[in-house]
Design a protein around this motif. Structure first.
Motif, PDB file in Angstrom:
ATOM      1  N   UNK A 140       0.838  -1.193   0.000  1.00  0.00           N
ATOM      2  CA  UNK A 140       0.000   0.000   0.000  1.00  0.00           C
ATOM      3  C   UNK A 140       0.872   1.243   0.000  1.00  0.00           C
ATOM      4  N   UNK A 141       0.300   2.367  -0.408  1.00  0.00           N
ATOM      5  CA  UNK A 141       1.054   3.609  -0.385  1.00  0.00           C
ATOM      6  C   UNK A 141       1.465   3.963   1.039  1.00  0.00           C
ATOM      7  N   UNK A 142       0.616   3.671   2.003  1.00  0.00           N
ATOM      8  CA  UNK A 142       0.970   3.943   3.398  1.00  0.00           C
ATOM      9  C   UNK A 142       2.213   3.155   3.800  1.00  0.00           C
ATOM     10  N   UNK A 143       2.239   1.868   3.441  1.00  0.00           N
ATOM     11  CA  UNK A 143       3.400   1.048   3.781  1.00  0.00           C
ATOM     12  C   UNK A 143       4.651   1.581   3.093  1.00  0.00           C
ATOM     13  N   UNK A 144       4.559   1.904   1.818  1.00  0.00           N
ATOM     14  CA  UNK A 144       5.741   2.377   1.093  1.00  0.00           C
ATOM     15  C   UNK A 144       6.252   3.692   1.671  1.00  0.00           C
ATOM     16  N   UNK A 145       5.348   4.598   2.025  1.00  0.00           N
ATOM     17  CA  UNK A 145       5.786   5.872   2.604  1.00  0.00           C
ATOM     18  C   UNK A 145       6.479   5.661   3.946  1.00  0.00           C
ATOM     19  N   UNK A 146       5.922   4.784   4.759  1.00  0.00           N
ATOM     20  CA  UNK A 146       6.536   4.534   6.066  1.00  0.00           C
ATOM     21  C   UNK A 146       7.886   3.826   5.924  1.00  0.00           C
ATOM     22  N   UNK A 147       7.993   2.943   4.930  1.00  0.00           N
ATOM     23  CA  UNK A 147       9.279   2.295   4.679  1.00  0.00           C
ATOM     24  C   UNK A 147      10.306   3.322   4.189  1.00  0.00           C
ATOM     25  N   UNK A 148       9.853   4.269   3.379  1.00  0.00           N
ATOM     26  CA  UNK A 148      10.738   5.342   2.961  1.00  0.00           C
ATOM     27  C   UNK A 148      11.238   6.152   4.142  1.00  0.00           C
ATOM     28  N   UNK A 149      10.357   6.402   5.102  1.00  0.00           N
ATOM     29  CA  UNK A 149      10.749   7.125   6.312  1.00  0.00           C
ATOM     30  C   UNK A 149      11.753   6.328   7.140  1.00  0.00           C
ATOM     31  N   UNK A 150      11.516   5.023   7.239  1.00  0.00           N
ATOM     32  CA  UNK A 150      12.447   4.172   7.990  1.00  0.00           C
ATOM     33  C   UNK A 150      13.825   4.188   7.338  1.00  0.00           C
ATOM     34  N   UNK A 151      13.864   4.068   6.012  1.00  0.00           N
ATOM     35  CA  UNK A 151      15.144   4.080   5.307  1.00  0.00           C
ATOM     36  C   UNK A 151      15.883   5.391   5.545  1.00  0.00           C
ATOM     37  N   UNK A 152      15.132   6.500   5.558  1.00  0.00           N
ATOM     38  CA  UNK A 152      15.747   7.806   5.794  1.00  0.00           C
ATOM     39  C   UNK A 152      16.273   7.916   7.223  1.00  0.00           C
ATOM     40  N   UNK A 153      15.432   7.540   8.189  1.00  0.00           N
ATOM     41  CA  UNK A 153      15.809   7.659   9.600  1.00  0.00           C
ATOM     42  C   UNK A 153      16.955   6.721   9.969  1.00  0.00           C
ATOM     43  N   UNK A 154      16.948   5.528   9.375  1.00  0.00           N
ATOM     44  CA  UNK A 154      17.946   4.516   9.708  1.00  0.00           C
ATOM     45  C   UNK A 154      19.151   4.531   8.762  1.00  0.00           C
ATOM     46  N   UNK A 155      19.156   5.465   7.818  1.00  0.00           N
ATOM     47  CA  UNK A 155      20.242   5.560   6.834  1.00  0.00           C
ATOM     48  C   UNK A 155      20.465   4.233   6.117  1.00  0.00           C
ATOM     49  N   UNK A 156      19.361   3.657   5.630  1.00  0.00           N
ATOM     50  CA  UNK A 156      19.405   2.338   4.986  1.00  0.00           C
ATOM     51  C   UNK A 156      19.296   2.437   3.469  1.00  0.00           C
ATOM     52  N   UNK A 157      19.807   1.423   2.812  1.00  0.00           N
ATOM     53  CA  UNK A 157      19.566   1.232   1.398  1.00  0.00           C
ATOM     54  C   UNK A 157      18.126   0.750   1.194  1.00  0.00           C
ATOM     55  N   UNK A 158      17.676   0.805  -0.064  1.00  0.00           N
ATOM     56  CA  UNK A 158      16.319   0.388  -0.440  1.00  0.00           C
ATOM     57  C   UNK A 158      16.424  -0.481  -1.692  1.00  0.00           C
ATOM     58  N   UNK A 159      15.600  -1.532  -1.756  1.00  0.00           N
ATOM     59  CA  UNK A 159      15.522  -2.338  -2.978  1.00  0.00           C
ATOM     60  C   UNK A 159      14.072  -2.682  -3.262  1.00  0.00           C
ATOM     61  N   UNK A 160      13.724  -2.746  -4.538  1.00  0.00           N
ATOM     62  CA  UNK A 160      12.391  -3.155  -4.953  1.00  0.00           C
ATOM     63  C   UNK A 160      12.434  -3.512  -6.435  1.00  0.00           C
ATOM     64  N   UNK A 161      11.266  -3.831  -6.995  1.00  0.00           N
ATOM     65  CA  UNK A 161      11.153  -4.168  -8.412  1.00  0.00           C
ATOM     66  C   UNK A 161      10.447  -3.031  -9.156  1.00  0.00           C
ATOM     67  N   UNK A 162      10.756  -2.907 -10.442  1.00  0.00           N
ATOM     68  CA  UNK A 162      10.150  -1.853 -11.244  1.00  0.00           C
ATOM     69  C   UNK A 162      10.082  -2.277 -12.711  1.00  0.00           C
ATOM     70  N   UNK A 163       8.896  -2.150 -13.305  1.00  0.00           N
ATOM     71  CA  UNK A 163       8.749  -2.293 -14.750  1.00  0.00           C
ATOM     72  C   UNK A 163       9.331  -3.554 -15.337  1.00  0.00           C
ATOM     73  N   UNK A 164       9.103  -4.692 -14.671  1.00  0.00           N
ATOM     74  CA  UNK A 164       9.677  -5.951 -15.146  1.00  0.00           C
ATOM     75  C   UNK A 164       8.857  -6.578 -16.256  1.00  0.00           C
ATOM     76  N   UNK A 165       7.553  -6.366 -16.219  1.00  0.00           N
ATOM     77  CA  UNK A 165       6.624  -7.107 -17.062  1.00  0.00           C
ATOM     78  C   UNK A 165       5.482  -6.162 -17.470  1.00  0.00           C
ATOM     79  N   UNK A 166       5.013  -6.276 -18.700  1.00  0.00           N
ATOM     80  CA  UNK A 166       3.972  -5.362 -19.175  1.00  0.00           C
ATOM     81  C   UNK A 166       2.689  -5.469 -18.356  1.00  0.00           C
TER      82      UNK A 166
END
Length: 439
Positions: free
Chosen positions: A213-239
């Protein structure tokens, strides 16, 4: 097995091949590489003459061997190891439902001994194949991810490990609430950092937009920022995946803009695949200094498509290579190099202005490109002073299946044979942070 000589200076003497920038290789015919194992295994000097400092250990490469940087796999699904080669008649979304999710869900029921044994074997195979750094997707379950981290840590491999996050559009038995994902992500970050090792690091891991969900992604973005973490995900793999994201997030202009709105695009973000991007999306990725992990084996195997790496490079977008086990059926970064070259040639057949990748460029993506993708190009990716000594001793002659004429002993010839014909049999030794961990 870790070398008995854990401290002091290590001197490696012999030929070296490494990338000093994208597609530009340096061939050192006879170099002396001095490594300080007491300083996190960093390279002290690279010279054409023996250093004045006495070394505790002196390794001389014999004829036919050469040294190169270790490979960096920027996209690998650890819990999918046993699925390699299965279900590849399906495309991505069906493959996830029929093959991937059931396997990953099983980690909630398997014994600790079973999980440890699988992950221990996985790490050893990757090291033997020359992968000194790997960026891992774990599974949803916290206990299994902790076992993954412990086994990778014990292996001596450098790694980024992420707890997968999913709070929607997932199997009933393989999903967490938004709050559970967030709590368990923070808990896993704390677990990794409790190891107090510079070799293993946490990475925030929303699986991909359809299952978050957008809520989950936003909160994960905040965690990555606060914890100085890298981020990984998938994008545009399949039509079909891209169409699905458009339906789920109609208020956003593109798949990439969904991640940008969630705060998930940073200089520490790795976006796997990214085959189907608009020009605006490519520019957005460049502006945020995020990286794309090109996984050609998986792109072919799951009939996803061909990524035009040349176009991304020409636009200044950072690109690295990944195996994407188990969408990819090989854990070898040599395979990733070869498949990347093949994919680029396929594109050039239809678009002659898109010149294929060279062997030097593919090798650069697998080493220096990977270092840039994990935001460590100042400390990894080639054999230069101040960088960690993550390296391979290569010997093409160790593989009896590779034909070599008597006069084929030039460094350039051995390198090309390694890229196009090599496998784990050609790797005589693997070093991470100055320590020999596989031989």
């Amino acid at each position: 097995m870790l070398s008995d000589l854990m401290e002091g200076l290590l001197l490696i003497e012999g030929p070296v091949v490494h990338a000093i920038e994208h597609g530009k290789l340096e061939h050192l015919q006879h170099a002396f590489i001095l490594v300080d194992r007491s300083a996190q295994g960093k390279i002290v000097s690279v010279s054409h003459a023996p250093p004045s400092e006495p070394a505790a250990e002196h390794v001389r490469l014999h004829p036919g061997q050469f040294l190169c940087p270790g490979f960096i796999d920027t996209h690998h699904h650890a819990p999918q190891t046993q699925n390699m080669g299965l279900g590849l008649d399906w495309e991505l979304l069906d493959w996830l439902q029929k093959i991937t999710f059931p396997r990953e869900q099983s980690y909630g029921d398997r014994t600790e001994t079973d999980i440890r044994g699988e992950y221990r074997g996985m790490a050893r195979r990757l090291l033997r194949a020359g992968t000194t750094t790997c960026v891992y997707f774990g599974s949803l379950q916290e206990p299994a991810n902790e076992l993954l981290a412990e086994e990778v840590f014990a292996s001596g491999q450098r790694a980024f490990i992420g707890k997968v996050c999913m709070d929607q559009n997932s199997p009933a038995g393989y999903v967490e609430t938004t709050e559970e994902n967030l709590q368990n992500t923070v808990k896993f970050i704390e677990f990794i950092r409790s190891k107090q090792s510079n070799l293993i690091n946490p990475i925030v891991t929303p699986r991909f937009a359809p299952t978050c969900s957008m809520q989950l992604m936003k909160e994960l973005g905040n965690i990555a920022l606060q914890q100085a973490c890298h981020i990984q995900t998938h994008l545009g793999e399949n039509k079909s995946e891209v169409d699905w994201v458009r339906e789920l997030f109609p208020e956003h202009q593109s798949y990439t803009s969904v991640y940008a709105a969630a705060g998930l695009l940073t200089e520490k973000t790795i976006l796997a695949h990214a085959i189907y991007l608009t020009d605006a999306e490519k520019q957005l990725i460049k502006e945020h200094q995020a990286s794309i992990s090109h996984c050609p084996n998986s792109n072919f195997a799951l009939s996803s498509g061909c990524l035009c790496v040349r176009d991304l490079l020409d636009r200044g977008v950072k690109v690295a290579l990944g195996t994407d086990v188990s969408g990819g059926y090989s854990p070898s970064m040599l395979d990733a190099c070869r498949q990347a070259i093949i994919a680029s040639k396929c594109i050039s057949f239809q678009s002659p202005n898109q010149t294929p990748l060279t062997a030097a460029e593919a090798f650069s993506l697998a080493t220096l490109g990977g270092a840039s993708a994990i935001n460590m190009s100042q400390t990894l990716g080639n054999i230069q002073p101040g960088k960690f000594f993550d390296a391979l001793i290569v010997n093409v002659k160790s593989n009896p299946q590779i034909a070599l004429a008597d006069d084929e002993s030039s460094l350039q010839t051995l390198f090309e044979k390694f890229i196009f014909c090599g496998d784990d049999r050609c790797i005589d030794a693997v070093f991470v942070a100055g320590r020999m961990i596989s031989k």
